[in-house]
Design a protein around this motif. Sequence first.
Motif, PDB file in Angstrom:
ATOM      1  N   LEU A   1      -2.041  10.124   7.196  1.00  0.00           N
ATOM      2  CA  LEU A   1      -1.524  11.368   7.926  1.00  0.00           C
ATOM      3  C   LEU A   1      -1.639  13.144   7.819  1.00  0.00           C
ATOM      4  CD1 LEU A   1       0.519   9.214   9.676  1.00  0.00           C
ATOM      5  CD2 LEU A   1      -1.126   9.815  10.910  1.00  0.00           C
ATOM      6  N   THR A   2      -1.654  13.028   6.037  1.00  0.00           N
ATOM      7  CA  THR A   2      -1.424  14.384   5.550  1.00  0.00           C
ATOM      8  C   THR A   2      -2.640  15.131   5.500  1.00  0.00           C
ATOM      9  OG1 THR A   2       0.451  13.454   4.068  1.00  0.00           O
ATOM     10  CG2 THR A   2      -0.747  15.076   3.932  1.00  0.00           C
ATOM     11  N   GLU A   3      -3.539  14.439   5.846  1.00  0.00           N
ATOM     12  CA  GLU A   3      -5.527  14.915   4.668  1.00  0.00           C
ATOM     13  C   GLU A   3      -5.908  14.148   6.943  1.00  0.00           C
ATOM     14  OE1 GLU A   3      -7.371  12.710   2.341  1.00  0.00           O
ATOM     15  OE2 GLU A   3      -6.164  13.102   0.699  1.00  0.00           O
ATOM     16  N   LYS A   4      -5.042  14.222   7.870  1.00  0.00           N
ATOM     17  CA  LYS A   4      -5.503  13.930   8.928  1.00  0.00           C
ATOM     18  C   LYS A   4      -7.270  13.086   9.390  1.00  0.00           C
ATOM     19  CE  LYS A   4      -3.097  17.595  11.010  1.00  0.00           C
ATOM     20  NZ  LYS A   4      -2.784  18.429  11.996  1.00  0.00           N
TER      21      LYS A   4
ATOM     22  N   TYR B   1       1.267  -1.029  -0.434  1.00  0.00           N
ATOM     23  CA  TYR B   1      -0.463   0.231   0.114  1.00  0.00           C
ATOM     24  C   TYR B   1       1.193   1.769   0.044  1.00  0.00           C
ATOM     25  CZ  TYR B   1      -3.689  -3.505   1.040  1.00  0.00           C
ATOM     26  OH  TYR B   1      -4.687  -4.494   1.727  1.00  0.00           O
ATOM     27  N   GLN B   2       0.015   2.514   0.028  1.00  0.00           N
ATOM     28  CA  GLN B   2       1.106   3.547   0.276  1.00  0.00           C
ATOM     29  C   GLN B   2       1.866   3.960   1.329  1.00  0.00           C
ATOM     30  OE1 GLN B   2      -1.693   6.821  -1.068  1.00  0.00           O
ATOM     31  NE2 GLN B   2      -0.209   8.631   0.301  1.00  0.00           N
ATOM     32  N   GLU B   3       3.374   4.059   0.725  1.00  0.00           N
ATOM     33  CA  GLU B   3       3.638   5.028   2.303  1.00  0.00           C
ATOM     34  C   GLU B   3       3.683   5.739   3.275  1.00  0.00           C
ATOM     35  OE1 GLU B   3       7.273   2.071   2.643  1.00  0.00           O
ATOM     36  OE2 GLU B   3       6.527   1.096   1.093  1.00  0.00           O
ATOM     37  N   ALA B   4       4.119   6.926   1.736  1.00  0.00           N
ATOM     38  CA  ALA B   4       3.292   8.207   2.420  1.00  0.00           C
ATOM     39  C   ALA B   4       3.012   8.974   2.566  1.00  0.00           C
ATOM     40  CB  ALA B   4       3.994   9.061   0.818  1.00  0.00           C
ATOM     41  N   GLY B   5       2.065   9.534   3.639  1.00  0.00           N
ATOM     42  CA  GLY B   5       1.694  10.492   4.441  1.00  0.00           C
ATOM     43  C   GLY B   5       0.604   8.876   5.402  1.00  0.00           C
TER      44      GLY B   5
END
Length: 484
Positions: free
Chosen positions: A271-274, A247-251
């Motif tokens: 985490l980026t979009e919380k 799966y996507q890891e960044a953020g």
Amino acid sequence: MKIKFHVLLMKSLLFFLLCSSYTVTAQQNQSHISPGSSLSPTGNFSWLSASGLFAFGFYPQGNGYAVGVFISGVPEQTVVWTANRDNPPVPRNSNLLFNTEGSLVLQTTPGQDINIAEASGVVSSASVLDSGNFVLHNSDQEIMWQSFDRPTDTILPTQRLPENRGMFSSVSETDHSTGIFRLKIMPQDGNLVQFPKDGADATEYNYWQSGTSGTGGNVSLNLGVDGHLYLLNNTGFNIKNITEGGYQEAGMIYFMRLDYDGIIRLYSHNLTEKSSKSVLWESLQDKCIPMGLCGYNSFCVLNDESPECRCLPGFVPVNPGNRTAGCERNFRSESCINRSGTVRSSIKQVENTVWEDASYSDLSQTTKEDCEQACSADGNCEVALFSNGQCSLQKLPLRFGRRDLNTDSKNIAFVKLHTTPSSDCIEPKEEDEQVELKQLERMIKVALWCILDEPSLRPSMKKVLLMLEGTVGHSKSSKSYFLS
């Protein structure tokens, strides 16, 4: 082997770069905790990891506070580890102290300390790592104690669950006390298995498994930073991909949880979009399969994909707000007998349900009509379970019940109902004797006769006994006295 190592190294670097770019304003970051440091629910309530991604400290629970590790700065409370999870919530005037002896203690009342973390060796510092692991270090920065070794209901990336450690679900989404489901790797077998908490380590209580039985000992459950959930054997060989990962890891951050409803789920947090957590994978689609979701004498039915607990016919919920509390009879056979001195009963069918088989008598190669009759005629039988010509006579309580619409066996539960009508009912008396009116009248007359003013008219003791038994009646003189 070098390629695999570099891939793992790159993933780890990406994870820690993500953590280092994540900031929060709730608490000042503090990755190194010195003896003498303290926390309180109403003051400095948590210590943060270096990136601020994880926090260790107080969080609200029930009518007080609990201590644990949680993801910081996300819109919903996401607790990933709880200390002393079955202790009651602590009050707002509590204090969490990392004392000079190197132990972490919870002080709820003066002079009463509760150990949260205690290492066997000398401890010089503590840390909340960016992996979510809370650790105690010695002076050489060696880990002397860590929360990763004591998982509650959650596994975080880089954490592992060895075969000698089990996991238990929480009571609910907000109550992180020990719940009713458990997950474990069977010793010297390698199979990852889900059980009800009260069930034995037997095949009949296994409601989900990884299918890796016989792969050997020292198997561990692992979660990668990309959401890859897998089993490793004692040589480090991957014996089972439970999720494929990638799966996507960044953020993003991933975690696996044994949820309060008995299902394993892999979650992600953006985490980026919380954002709120999202479900990426779950061990079961049918939410009624976890054994014990509904309490005694009740069975689970799916209602628009949501589990609903229903009572057996003639039963009512013990606690309508708690489905695990089960059901009890709405009519107790000992509370009412009919005038012939027996309890009338009838049988009601509940189709397509399965239960734990705890029979005291079994009939084979029989019909459902004969099974129903066998329970009706047996005073010990409360429920008979019929399936494929097999009839099992059961006493109460029944447990692990659920509706099974996919079965070809046409399961039927014959439930005995006590149906004495009220008009025919005689109520008995008192990181229990029934007093007859004639007997009462006879006793009163004898008593009055024994205290007549004229001694010659009083009966002898022999006659008193005979009259109480109803063998003889009153004398003419006594009757005339009463009439006068």
